[in-house]
Scaffold this motif. Structure first.
Motif, short mmCIF file in Angstrom:
data_model
loop_
_atom_site.label_atom_id
_atom_site.label_comp_id
_atom_site.label_asym_id
_atom_site.label_seq_id
_atom_site.Cartn_x
_atom_site.Cartn_y
_atom_site.Cartn_z
N PHE A 19 4.18 -0.93 -2.01
CA PHE A 19 3.65 -0.99 -3.63
C PHE A 19 2.84 -0.64 -4.14
N LEU A 20 1.91 -0.13 -3.33
CA LEU A 20 0.55 0.36 -4.09
C LEU A 20 1.04 2.45 -4.82
N ARG A 21 1.69 2.94 -3.86
CA ARG A 21 2.32 4.03 -4.29
C ARG A 21 3.64 4.10 -5.31
N GLU A 22 4.48 2.41 -5.49
CA GLU A 22 5.15 2.36 -6.80
C GLU A 22 4.22 1.91 -8.03
N LYS A 23 3.15 1.85 -7.98
CA LYS A 23 1.76 0.76 -8.74
C LYS A 23 1.12 2.28 -9.47
N GLY A 24 1.55 4.05 -8.66
CA GLY A 24 0.76 4.82 -8.72
C GLY A 24 -1.23 4.53 -8.71
N VAL A 25 -1.37 3.99 -7.24
CA VAL A 25 -2.57 3.76 -7.10
C VAL A 25 -2.88 5.00 -5.90
N HIS A 26 -3.81 5.74 -5.88
CA HIS A 26 -4.49 7.20 -5.13
C HIS A 26 -4.88 6.35 -3.81
N LEU A 27 -4.18 7.27 -2.82
CA LEU A 27 -4.11 6.38 -0.93
C LEU A 27 -5.20 7.04 -0.55
N ALA A 68 -7.16 3.16 -3.57
CA ALA A 68 -7.14 2.54 -2.02
C ALA A 68 -7.76 3.39 -0.87
N ILE A 69 -8.63 3.02 0.13
CA ILE A 69 -9.30 3.10 1.52
C ILE A 69 -8.93 2.69 2.34
N PHE A 70 -8.21 3.38 3.24
CA PHE A 70 -8.17 2.06 4.25
C PHE A 70 -8.52 3.00 5.66
N GLU A 129 -16.42 3.64 -8.08
CA GLU A 129 -16.55 2.10 -8.39
C GLU A 129 -14.87 2.11 -8.92
N ASP A 130 -13.81 2.80 -8.99
CA ASP A 130 -12.53 2.90 -8.85
C ASP A 130 -11.94 2.48 -7.94
N CYS A 131 -12.49 2.42 -6.42
CA CYS A 131 -11.87 2.40 -5.05
C CYS A 131 -12.19 0.59 -4.54
N VAL A 132 -10.90 0.62 -4.09
CA VAL A 132 -11.65 -0.14 -3.05
C VAL A 132 -11.35 0.16 -1.81
N ASP A 181 2.60 11.54 4.70
CA ASP A 181 2.87 12.38 3.57
C ASP A 181 2.01 11.44 2.12
N TRP A 182 2.18 9.69 2.65
CA TRP A 182 1.64 8.82 1.66
C TRP A 182 0.74 9.31 1.64
N PHE A 183 -0.71 9.27 2.03
CA PHE A 183 -1.72 9.52 1.67
C PHE A 183 -2.29 11.07 0.70
N ASP A 184 -2.41 10.63 -0.38
CA ASP A 184 -3.72 11.85 -0.77
C ASP A 184 -4.92 12.15 0.05
#
Length: 217
Positions: free
Chosen positions: A101-109, A9-11, A164-167, A131-134
């Motif tokens: 929520f995304l962190r708990e699902k293992g989504v890379h931020l 997930a890219i914000f 393709e793996d990113c939103v 520190d939440w962002f990779d």
């Protein structure tokens, strides 16, 4: 999002994760008030829209006949912005909960922003999410704006993911265009500053939300 899976997930920050689009108009008001000018001319912001930071300072000096140098104004604006991003700028509603929520699902931020490091670091630290962002990518890293795919492609690469793996989460059509060119899916996020572009965003984006709470279970 509930209709497809994604690994990254890219914000964006301004107007997406951060409720910050009011900051620069507020700075204009305070800056001029300090100089005894109590109303910002209605055409002032529009006149600055295509100017660089230095050109903005030079124009402001000419416009209001200020006895100062461009460097003086640029320094003052920077300090006002740093203070605002460090203490005043809030996260969008439910943004922190959705990130958790995304962190708990293992989504890379990741973050992809045009904001300078001296502004985004204190803001993210203030909200205890730095520190939440990779990875955090600035448009300065690629010398391309967000209407181009390069900033998003670099963010995905630093996350170790394919586009393709990113939103991507964005608030303006110009940035959405860059993310789409990068072959990424896009979730549009409502911001009051771009409310006149909602229909365009809804047409461009795979999903559009008014609040991050819509994405929580």
């Amino acid at each position: 999002m509930d209709d497809f899976h994604f690994r990254g997930a890219i914000f964006d920050l301004d107007g997406t994760l951060l409720d910050s689009m009011h900051i620069w108009p507020d700075i204009d008001v305070e800056f001029l008030r300090r100089r005894g000018i109590f109303a910002v001319p209605p055409d002032y912001s529009e006149a600055l829209s295509s100017l660089s930071f230095r050109e903005t300072a030079e124009y402001t000096i000419r416009r209001f006949q200020l006895p100062e140098q461009p460097e003086d104004l640029m320094h003052e604006w920077n300090q006002m912005a740093i203070d605002a991003y460090s203490h005043q700028v809030q996260l969008k509603p439910h943004a922190k909960e959705y990130l958790q929520f995304l962190r708990e699902k293992g989504v890379h931020l990741g973050i992809c922003t045009a904001l300078s490091k001296k502004l985004y670091v204190p803001s993210l630290q203030h909200h205890q999410i730095f520190d939440w962002f990779d990875t955090i990518v600035s448009t300065d890293d690629v010398n391309k704006g967000k209407s181009y795919p390069e900033p998003y492609l670099l963010t995905a690469a630093r996350l170790g993911l394919s586009p393709e793996d990113c939103v991507v989460f964005e608030d303006i059509p110009e940035a959405v265009s860059g993310a789409l060119q990068a072959r990424m899916r896009v979730c549009g996020v409502y911001d009051e500053s771009s409310k006149n572009k909602v229909e365009q965003m809804q047409l461009l984006c795979h999903k559009f939300i008014y609040d991050f709470g819509e994405l929580l279970p």
